[in-house]
Design an enzyme around this catalytic site. Structure first.
Site, short mmCIF file in Angstrom:
data_model
loop_
_atom_site.label_atom_id
_atom_site.label_comp_id
_atom_site.label_asym_id
_atom_site.label_seq_id
_atom_site.Cartn_x
_atom_site.Cartn_y
_atom_site.Cartn_z
N LYS A 138 -3.27 -3.32 -9.27
CA LYS A 138 -3.23 -1.90 -8.90
C LYS A 138 -1.86 -1.59 -8.29
O LYS A 138 -1.40 -2.28 -7.38
CB LYS A 138 -4.34 -1.58 -7.89
CG LYS A 138 -5.73 -1.67 -8.48
CD LYS A 138 -6.79 -1.40 -7.43
CE LYS A 138 -6.81 0.04 -7.02
NZ LYS A 138 -7.86 0.31 -6.01
C1 E4P Z 1 -10.26 2.74 -5.75
O1 E4P Z 1 -10.22 1.51 -5.75
C2 E4P Z 1 -9.55 3.52 -4.69
O2 E4P Z 1 -8.61 2.70 -4.05
C3 E4P Z 1 -10.52 4.05 -3.67
O3 E4P Z 1 -11.63 4.57 -4.30
C4 E4P Z 1 -9.79 5.04 -2.79
O4 E4P Z 1 -10.54 6.14 -2.50
P1 E4P Z 1 -11.60 6.16 -1.29
O5 E4P Z 1 -11.02 5.36 -0.15
O6 E4P Z 1 -11.73 7.64 -0.96
O7 E4P Z 1 -12.86 5.57 -1.83
#
Ligand code: E4P
Length: 221
Positions: A85
């Site tokens: 990522k």
């Molecule tokens: C997905 O892996 C994202 O990093 C994650 O969902 C971030 O969003 P959130 O913290 O609002 O869930």
């Protein structure tokens, strides 16, 4: 359709891996930081649970593209099949392009806009992750962004997939899937909300009651 759990909670993955048809697990620095283990231990433990077919995702931390690439290589030494990522920023786009040349799969993350996500697709990202709830929370329309991204990659980058992320309600998840999103990652607590309607337990209790009233025992006999 690719359904992922978004967590660094190994116990939650162990609990749900046999219940939900998950393809793998996505992590991010905040959810790893909430746990007690380092990222490498979390990834190893999760891969052992989901098996070699299971797909894991982990995020680089650096803001420098060359260091991002080094971090990606280090993560892949631990999990060779890992999708890396990378935040979709100037530096992240450079890193995605370098990793694409190295044939290392990436997910362009922290996507809040269609153009931003589209750039990640053009850079070679296998996935792009719009943050649906976070966009909604700041007054935007996360589902509308998912639809726009889906249209853009269908038209210009069909090898890329939208992997929608950041959900707080089952409704957001369903709307995303109904919008044609073919990959999604959901926090275990939100994923389990689909299985917590009290009417289901009431229905089972009624079956038990009626069966026992007629046959005098709870099992099939
Ligand atoms: C997905 O892996 C994202 O990093 C994650 O969902 C971030 O969003 P959130 O913290 O609002 O869930």
């Amino acid at each position: 359709m690719e359904f992922y759990l978004d967590t660094a909670d190994v116990a939650a993955v162990e609990r749900l891996a046999g219940v939900l048809p998950i393809k793998g697990v996505t992590t991010n620095p905040s959810i790893v930081a909430r746990g007690k283990s380092d990222i490498y231990s979390v990834l190893r433990d999760m891969q052992a649970i989901i098996g070699t077919e299971g797909q894991l995702f982990a995020q680089v931390m650096s803001r420098d593209p060359d260091v991002m690439v080094e971090e990606a290589l280090k993560l892949r030494e631990v999990i060779p099949s890992l999708v890396v990522k990378v935040p979709v920023t100037h530096a992240g786009l450079s890193a995605i392009r370098q990793l694409t040349v190295l044939d290392i799969p990436t997910l362009g993350t922290a996507v809040y806009g269609a153009g931003q996500g589209f750039y990640a697709a053009l850079a070679g990202a296998r996935y792009i992750a719009p943050y649906v709830n976070r966009i909604d929370a700041q007054g935007g329309d996360g589902i509308a962004l998912v639809k726009e991204l889906q249209t853009l990659i269908n038209l210009h980058s069909p090898q890329t997939q939208v992997l929608a992320a950041s959900f707080r309600t089952p409704r957001q998840v369903l709307d995303c899937l109904l919008a044609g999103c073919r990959a999604i990652t959901v926090d275990p607590a939100v994923a389990e909300l689909f299985l917590q309607d009290p009417a289901v337990e009431d229905a089972l209790n009624r079956f038990d009651h009626d069966w026992q009233a007629r046959f005098g025992h709870a099992d099939l006999g």
